[in-house]
Structures are given as C-alpha cells and as structure tokens.
Enzyme design. Structure first.
Site, PDB file in Angstrom:
ATOM      1  N   ASN A 104      -3.102   8.082   4.317  1.00 32.83           N
ATOM      2  CA  ASN A 104      -3.548   9.098   3.356  1.00 32.83           C
ATOM      3  C   ASN A 104      -2.528   9.249   2.229  1.00 32.83           C
ATOM      4  OD1 ASN A 104      -5.542   9.390   5.225  1.00 32.83           O
ATOM      5  ND2 ASN A 104      -4.761  11.298   6.082  1.00 32.83           N
ATOM      6  N   ASP A 106      -2.635  11.964   0.234  1.00 27.98           N
ATOM      7  CA  ASP A 106      -2.755  13.364  -0.204  1.00 27.98           C
ATOM      8  C   ASP A 106      -1.485  14.200  -0.050  1.00 27.98           C
ATOM      9  OD1 ASP A 106      -2.763  13.948   2.607  1.00 27.98           O
ATOM     10  OD2 ASP A 106      -4.955  13.903   2.677  1.00 27.98           O
ATOM     11  N   HIS A 121      -0.046   3.725   2.147  1.00 26.83           N
ATOM     12  CA  HIS A 121      -0.752   3.446   0.879  1.00 26.83           C
ATOM     13  C   HIS A 121      -0.197   4.290  -0.270  1.00 26.83           C
ATOM     14  CE1 HIS A 121      -4.344   1.952   3.515  1.00 26.83           C
ATOM     15  NE2 HIS A 121      -3.435   1.017   3.365  1.00 26.83           N
ATOM     16  N   CYS A 154       1.780   5.942 -20.567  1.00 28.64           N
ATOM     17  CA  CYS A 154       3.162   5.712 -20.148  1.00 28.64           C
ATOM     18  C   CYS A 154       4.102   6.286 -21.207  1.00 28.64           C
ATOM     19  CB  CYS A 154       3.403   4.212 -19.970  1.00 28.64           C
ATOM     20  SG  CYS A 154       5.124   3.816 -19.603  1.00 28.64           S
ATOM     21  N   CYS A 157       6.096   3.165 -22.900  1.00 26.32           N
ATOM     22  CA  CYS A 157       5.515   2.117 -23.747  1.00 26.32           C
ATOM     23  C   CYS A 157       4.182   2.529 -24.363  1.00 26.32           C
ATOM     24  CB  CYS A 157       5.333   0.826 -22.944  1.00 26.32           C
ATOM     25  SG  CYS A 157       4.000   0.928 -21.726  1.00 26.32           S
ATOM     26  N   SER A 195     -11.048   4.654  10.266  1.00 22.38           N
ATOM     27  CA  SER A 195     -12.161   3.769  10.635  1.00 22.38           C
ATOM     28  C   SER A 195     -11.655   2.415  11.142  1.00 22.38           C
ATOM     29  CB  SER A 195     -13.077   3.549   9.422  1.00 22.38           C
ATOM     30  OG  SER A 195     -12.325   3.009   8.346  1.00 22.38           O
ATOM     31  N   GLU A 221     -16.088   8.969  15.988  1.00 21.90           N
ATOM     32  CA  GLU A 221     -16.978   7.919  16.504  1.00 21.90           C
ATOM     33  C   GLU A 221     -16.183   6.677  16.867  1.00 21.90           C
ATOM     34  OE1 GLU A 221     -19.413   7.765  12.992  1.00 21.90           O
ATOM     35  OE2 GLU A 221     -18.179   6.162  12.113  1.00 21.90           O
ATOM     36  N   ALA A 237     -10.200  15.383  15.235  1.00 20.59           N
ATOM     37  CA  ALA A 237      -8.738  15.346  15.380  1.00 20.59           C
ATOM     38  C   ALA A 237      -8.155  16.754  15.477  1.00 20.59           C
ATOM     39  CB  ALA A 237      -8.128  14.613  14.189  1.00 20.59           C
TER      40      ALA A 237
HETATM   41  C1  BJW Z   1     -12.649  11.843  11.794  1.00 20.28           C
HETATM   42  C2  BJW Z   1     -12.859  13.173  11.359  1.00 20.28           C
HETATM   43  C3  BJW Z   1     -12.242  14.194  12.104  1.00 20.28           C
HETATM   44  C4  BJW Z   1     -13.891  11.814  10.005  1.00 20.28           C
HETATM   45  N1  BJW Z   1     -11.512  13.885  13.178  1.00 20.28           N
HETATM   46  N2  BJW Z   1     -11.938  11.562  12.865  1.00 20.28           N
HETATM   47  C5  BJW Z   1      -7.870  -9.053   6.843  1.00 20.28           C
HETATM   48  C6  BJW Z   1      -9.228  -9.108   7.075  1.00 20.28           C
HETATM   49  C7  BJW Z   1     -10.120  -8.639   6.134  1.00 20.28           C
HETATM   50  C8  BJW Z   1      -9.680  -8.116   4.915  1.00 20.28           C
HETATM   51  C9  BJW Z   1      -8.339  -8.073   4.684  1.00 20.28           C
HETATM   52  C10 BJW Z   1      -7.462  -8.527   5.625  1.00 20.28           C
HETATM   53  N3  BJW Z   1      -6.193  -8.324   5.143  1.00 20.28           N
HETATM   54  C11 BJW Z   1      -6.287  -7.751   3.922  1.00 20.28           C
HETATM   55  C12 BJW Z   1      -7.581  -7.593   3.609  1.00 20.28           C
HETATM   56  C13 BJW Z   1      -8.086  -7.001   2.344  1.00 20.28           C
HETATM   57  C14 BJW Z   1      -8.091  -5.495   2.369  1.00 20.28           C
HETATM   58  C15 BJW Z   1      -9.002  -4.996   3.485  1.00 20.28           C
HETATM   59  O1  BJW Z   1      -8.595  -4.653   4.569  1.00 20.28           O
HETATM   60  N4  BJW Z   1     -10.290  -4.906   3.187  1.00 20.28           N
HETATM   61  C16 BJW Z   1     -11.278  -4.409   4.143  1.00 20.28           C
HETATM   62  C17 BJW Z   1     -12.058  -3.269   3.485  1.00 20.28           C
HETATM   63  C18 BJW Z   1     -12.142  -5.538   4.595  1.00 20.28           C
HETATM   64  N5  BJW Z   1      -6.733  -4.946   2.516  1.00 20.28           N
HETATM   65  C19 BJW Z   1      -5.926  -4.841   1.483  1.00 20.28           C
HETATM   66  O2  BJW Z   1      -6.251  -5.221   0.381  1.00 20.28           O
HETATM   67  C20 BJW Z   1      -4.543  -4.264   1.718  1.00 20.28           C
HETATM   68  N6  BJW Z   1      -3.571  -5.141   1.195  1.00 20.28           N
HETATM   69  C21 BJW Z   1      -3.215  -6.291   1.807  1.00 20.28           C
HETATM   70  O3  BJW Z   1      -3.583  -6.582   2.931  1.00 20.28           O
HETATM   71  O4  BJW Z   1      -2.397  -7.100   1.050  1.00 20.28           O
HETATM   72  C22 BJW Z   1      -2.353  -8.499   1.368  1.00 20.28           C
HETATM   73  C23 BJW Z   1      -3.734  -9.105   1.107  1.00 20.28           C
HETATM   74  C24 BJW Z   1      -4.463  -8.722   0.002  1.00 20.28           C
HETATM   75  C25 BJW Z   1      -5.728  -9.290  -0.223  1.00 20.28           C
HETATM   76  C26 BJW Z   1      -6.264 -10.202   0.682  1.00 20.28           C
HETATM   77  C27 BJW Z   1      -5.505 -10.561   1.804  1.00 20.28           C
HETATM   78  C28 BJW Z   1      -4.228 -10.011   2.009  1.00 20.28           C
HETATM   79  C29 BJW Z   1      -4.373  -2.962   0.954  1.00 20.28           C
HETATM   80  C30 BJW Z   1      -5.223  -1.870   1.458  1.00 20.28           C
HETATM   81  C31 BJW Z   1      -5.161  -0.670   0.527  1.00 20.28           C
HETATM   82  C32 BJW Z   1      -6.209   0.368   0.868  1.00 20.28           C
HETATM   83  N7  BJW Z   1      -6.324   1.321  -0.212  1.00 20.28           N
HETATM   84  C33 BJW Z   1      -7.181   2.476  -0.025  1.00 20.28           C
HETATM   85  C34 BJW Z   1      -7.124   3.355  -1.308  1.00 20.28           C
HETATM   86  C35 BJW Z   1      -5.804   4.092  -1.382  1.00 20.28           C
HETATM   87  C36 BJW Z   1      -5.667   4.911  -2.608  1.00 20.28           C
HETATM   88  C37 BJW Z   1      -6.572   6.109  -2.640  1.00 20.28           C
HETATM   89  O5  BJW Z   1      -6.606   6.942  -1.717  1.00 20.28           O
HETATM   90  O6  BJW Z   1      -7.267   6.237  -3.646  1.00 20.28           O
HETATM   91  O7  BJW Z   1      -6.729   3.244   1.101  1.00 20.28           O
HETATM   92  S1  BJW Z   1      -8.880   2.071   0.388  1.00 20.28           S
HETATM   93  C38 BJW Z   1      -9.091   3.397   1.527  1.00 20.28           C
HETATM   94  O8  BJW Z   1      -9.252   2.873   2.876  1.00 20.28           O
HETATM   95  C39 BJW Z   1      -7.754   4.172   1.528  1.00 20.28           C
HETATM   96  C40 BJW Z   1      -7.586   4.490   2.980  1.00 20.28           C
HETATM   97  O9  BJW Z   1      -6.235   4.781   3.262  1.00 20.28           O
HETATM   98  C41 BJW Z   1      -8.111   3.249   3.657  1.00 20.28           C
HETATM   99  C42 BJW Z   1      -8.518   3.446   5.087  1.00 20.28           C
HETATM  100  O10 BJW Z   1      -9.544   4.379   5.183  1.00 20.28           O
HETATM  101  P1  BJW Z   1      -9.547   5.438   6.378  1.00 20.28           P
HETATM  102  O11 BJW Z   1      -8.399   6.344   6.246  1.00 20.28           O
HETATM  103  O12 BJW Z   1      -9.712   4.731   7.663  1.00 20.28           O
HETATM  104  O13 BJW Z   1     -10.847   6.306   5.995  1.00 20.28           O
HETATM  105  P2  BJW Z   1     -12.390   6.007   6.298  1.00 20.28           P
HETATM  106  O14 BJW Z   1     -13.184   6.859   5.373  1.00 20.28           O
HETATM  107  O15 BJW Z   1     -12.693   4.560   6.312  1.00 20.28           O
HETATM  108  O16 BJW Z   1     -12.588   6.507   7.791  1.00 20.28           O
HETATM  109  C43 BJW Z   1     -12.448   7.872   8.158  1.00 20.28           C
HETATM  110  C44 BJW Z   1     -12.563   7.937   9.658  1.00 20.28           C
HETATM  111  O17 BJW Z   1     -12.306   9.262  10.053  1.00 20.28           O
HETATM  112  C45 BJW Z   1     -13.975   7.580  10.178  1.00 20.28           C
HETATM  113  O18 BJW Z   1     -13.825   6.629  11.236  1.00 20.28           O
HETATM  114  C46 BJW Z   1     -14.521   8.921  10.703  1.00 20.28           C
HETATM  115  O19 BJW Z   1     -15.321   8.750  11.863  1.00 20.28           O
HETATM  116  C47 BJW Z   1     -13.247   9.646  11.034  1.00 20.28           C
HETATM  117  N8  BJW Z   1     -13.315  11.122  10.949  1.00 20.28           N
HETATM  118  N9  BJW Z   1     -13.645  13.212  10.264  1.00 20.28           N
HETATM  119  C48 BJW Z   1     -11.391  12.644  13.569  1.00 20.28           C
HETATM  120  N10 BJW Z   1     -12.402  15.559  11.773  1.00 20.28           N
HETATM  121 ZN    ZN Z   2       5.011   1.507 -19.672  1.00 21.14          ZN
END
Ligand code: BJW
Ligand code: ZN
Length: 258
Positions: A104, A106, A121, A154, A157, A195, A221, A237
């Site tokens: 997160n 936030d 992140h 910026c 620049c 997730s 889930e 959670a």
């Molecule tokens: C509750 C609840 C409650 C709800 N109690 N539970 C290998 C395989 C496939 C793809 C890749 C791979 N390696 C890299 C990749 C590419 C990519 C990736 O993984 N893509 C997938 C989508 C397929 N990864 C990257 O690009 C990463 N970089 C990297 O690996 O560099 C090297 C590389 C690059 C490219 C290719 C290969 C290698 C970087 C990842 C950056 C993610 N950025 C974001 C945005 C951040 C900025 C912002 O906030 O604006 O990060 S995307 C978004 O997803 C954000 C989150 O941190 C992240 C994860 O999401 P999260 O937190 O899991 O949220 P949700 O909404 O998905 O799930 C919420 C969950 O909560 C749900 O399960 C609900 O059930 C649950 N829930 N209420 C308990 N009360």
């Molecule tokens: Zn700059």
C-alpha cells in the site's frame, strides 16, 4: 463465521514466534475507506485502477493519471488507520523481530505507528521528476492536498512530475527488494488483504514457506496462493487480526508491555 480452530493455530504459532513478517495489500486499508484495486471497488470514472497504474498510461495521458492520484490523495488524507493497522502496529513493538512489507502506498501503517515498514510499492506522498532531470533528487515528499496544478511541474526543470510509486512494468528498488527478501526468513509469515496477483510481492509467501516459515493468509476470499500456505482464513482483516490480538493478550507467554 470465523474459523475458531484456525485462529487457535495462529495464536499458538504467534505465541511461539520470535520473528514475524507481515505482507499487506489494499484489503487492509479497505475498512479505512481506501478503495482496493481489483473487483468492483477498483473502478474510477469507468477506468480500471490497475490500467491507470502504468508508465504507458501516464505517457499517454498524464492529466488523467494525475486526476486519479489527486482524488486518491484527497481521499486518503481524510482516512484514519483501522483496527487492522493498529493491531499490526502493536505487534511491531511486541515482537523482537518484526517486519511489515506493505504494497500500500497510503502511509496508513506509518500513521498507526508501525515500526520497520518496507514500502514495497513506495509512497503516494512522494513525487519524482518524470524525465529524471539531473538537478532533482530521486524522489521527494509532497503532501500538499489538493495540488494547485494538475499535472504538477518539476521545480528543477519545469517538466512533468510523476507520483513516487512503483507502477506495473517497473522494477522494485533493489534495496527494497533485498530487505523484503531477507525478511521472509522468519518464524511466521502472514499475507493479509492482498489478491496475490501482482509479482514479485505475490511470490513472497511461497518464498517464506520455502525458508521454513509457518505461512498464514487472511483475506475475504481465496487467492491463487491460499492452497499453498499452511493456514488460509477467509474474513475481514480488521476483524480477524483484532480477534487474534485479543486472544494473544490472554496468553501468559505473550508479553504485556506493548
Ligand atoms: C480484504 C478486505 C478486508 C478486500 N480484509 N481482505 C510474473 C508473472 C506475471 C507478471 C509479472 C511477473 N513479474 C512481474 C510481472 C509484471 C507485474 C505483475 O505482477 N503483473 C500482474 C498484474 C500479472 N509486476 C510488476 O510490474 C512489478 N515489477 C516487476 O516485477 O519488475 C520486474 C518486471 C517488470 C515487468 C515484467 C517482468 C518483470 C511492479 C508491480 C507494481 C504494482 N503497482 C501497483 C500500483 C502502485 C501505485 C498505486 O497505488 O497507485 O500496486 S498495481 C496495484 O496492485 C498496487 C497494489 O499494491 C498491487 C497489489 O494489489 P493488492 O494490494 O493485492 O490489491 P487488490 O485490489 O488486488 O486485492 C485486494 C484484496 O483484498 C482482495 O483479495 C480482497 O479480497 C481483499 N480484501 N477487503 C481482508 N476488509
Ligand atoms: Zn525535473
């Protein structure tokens, strides 16, 4: 209904644990009012949140992407940490060796007083020069809400600024990844409210299991990693962590000083 046997097992594991690592995702902040990324909540003005969180989306339309970040920054500024953040903050003081890896951006874990947070992140409260100009630092704090100009410029620049977060397709900073990987060698590893779809964060729970940790998931889930972990508990959670914490307080072996 909460699974009492699984909670008993988690309490037992935590009571014995010296080192604990927790990975959190958007679900942990959901009860504070911060929208998650995927599913019905992950929609903003008909755009899927995850399709805005890419360098390609920013290059195409920086105005649109900044409007989304401006909206989120304003929303988060009005949110407060919830019981899940608060329980984890208290564990960060209670366990001898505690690491919290959060996806997160936030800042709510820090606002709850959590020690040893790894911002996997990075932070929505930092900005970077989009062109990476020589005169600007790598990233810097900007907590102005609302920003007076969208997209912001910026100061070094006059080019575009970008949010200081890690977008899909960008690498995790090497020292951040290194710290997170080191922390998976622990007694108990909890994955909470994520997730487990986004890598490399999604690989950490299995890495912890390979290193010998007891692995636990708490989520509303099942996720792609649920069946591979030792305990997967379905529920909110903020409810489950509070219930575990209440039980820990009644356990003599668990310190009373936090
Ligand atoms: C509750 C609840 C409650 C709800 N109690 N539970 C290998 C395989 C496939 C793809 C890749 C791979 N390696 C890299 C990749 C590419 C990519 C990736 O993984 N893509 C997938 C989508 C397929 N990864 C990257 O690009 C990463 N970089 C990297 O690996 O560099 C090297 C590389 C690059 C490219 C290719 C290969 C290698 C970087 C990842 C950056 C993610 N950025 C974001 C945005 C951040 C900025 C912002 O906030 O604006 O990060 S995307 C978004 O997803 C954000 C989150 O941190 C992240 C994860 O999401 P999260 O937190 O899991 O949220 P949700 O909404 O998905 O799930 C919420 C969950 O909560 C749900 O399960 C609900 O059930 C649950 N829930 N209420 C308990 N009360
Ligand atoms: Zn700059």
């Amino acid at each position: 209904m909460l699974d009492a046997t699984a909670i008993d097992r988690i309490v037992d594991e935590l009571t014995k644990a010296r080192s604990v690592t927790v990975l959190t995702g958007a679900g942990v902040s959901a009860a504070s009012g911060v929208p998650t990324f995927r599913g019905a909540a992950g929609l903003w003005k008909s755009h899927r949140a995850e399709s805005l969180a890419t360098p390609e989306a920013f290059a195409r339309n920086p105005q649109l992407v900044w409007e989304w970040y401006q909206w989120r920054r304003q929303l988060i500024a009005d949110c407060e940490p919830n019981p899940a953040h608060r329980v984890l903050a208290s564990w960060s003081r209670r366990f001898e060796d505690f690491t919290l890896i959060t996806q997160n951006v936030d800042g709510l874990h820090e606002r709850a007083g959590t020690r040893n947070v790894i911002r996997f992140h990075e932070s929505i409260w930092e900005v970077q020069c989009w062109s990476g100009c020589q005169r600007s630092p790598d990233r810097w704090l900007n907590e102005v809400v609302p920003l007076s100009e969208i997209p912001p410029r910026c100061p070094h620049c006059a080019g575009l600024l970008r949010p200081g977060v890690v977008w899909l397709g960008e690498g995790i900073r090497p020292h951040v990844l290194e710290r997170a990987l080191a922390s998976v060698s622990c007694d108990v590893f909890l994955s909470v409210g994520t997730s487990s779809l986004v890598y490399p964060a999604a690989a950490l729970s299995n890495a912890a299991k390979s290193s010998g940790a007891t692995t636990i998931e708490i989520n509303l889930e099942a996720t792609p990693v649920s069946s591979q972990l030792d305990i997967a508990l379905e529920g909110a959670a903020e409810t489950i962590l509070k219930q575990i914490d209440d039980r820990l307080h009644n356990t003599a072996a668990f310190g009373k000083d936090a």
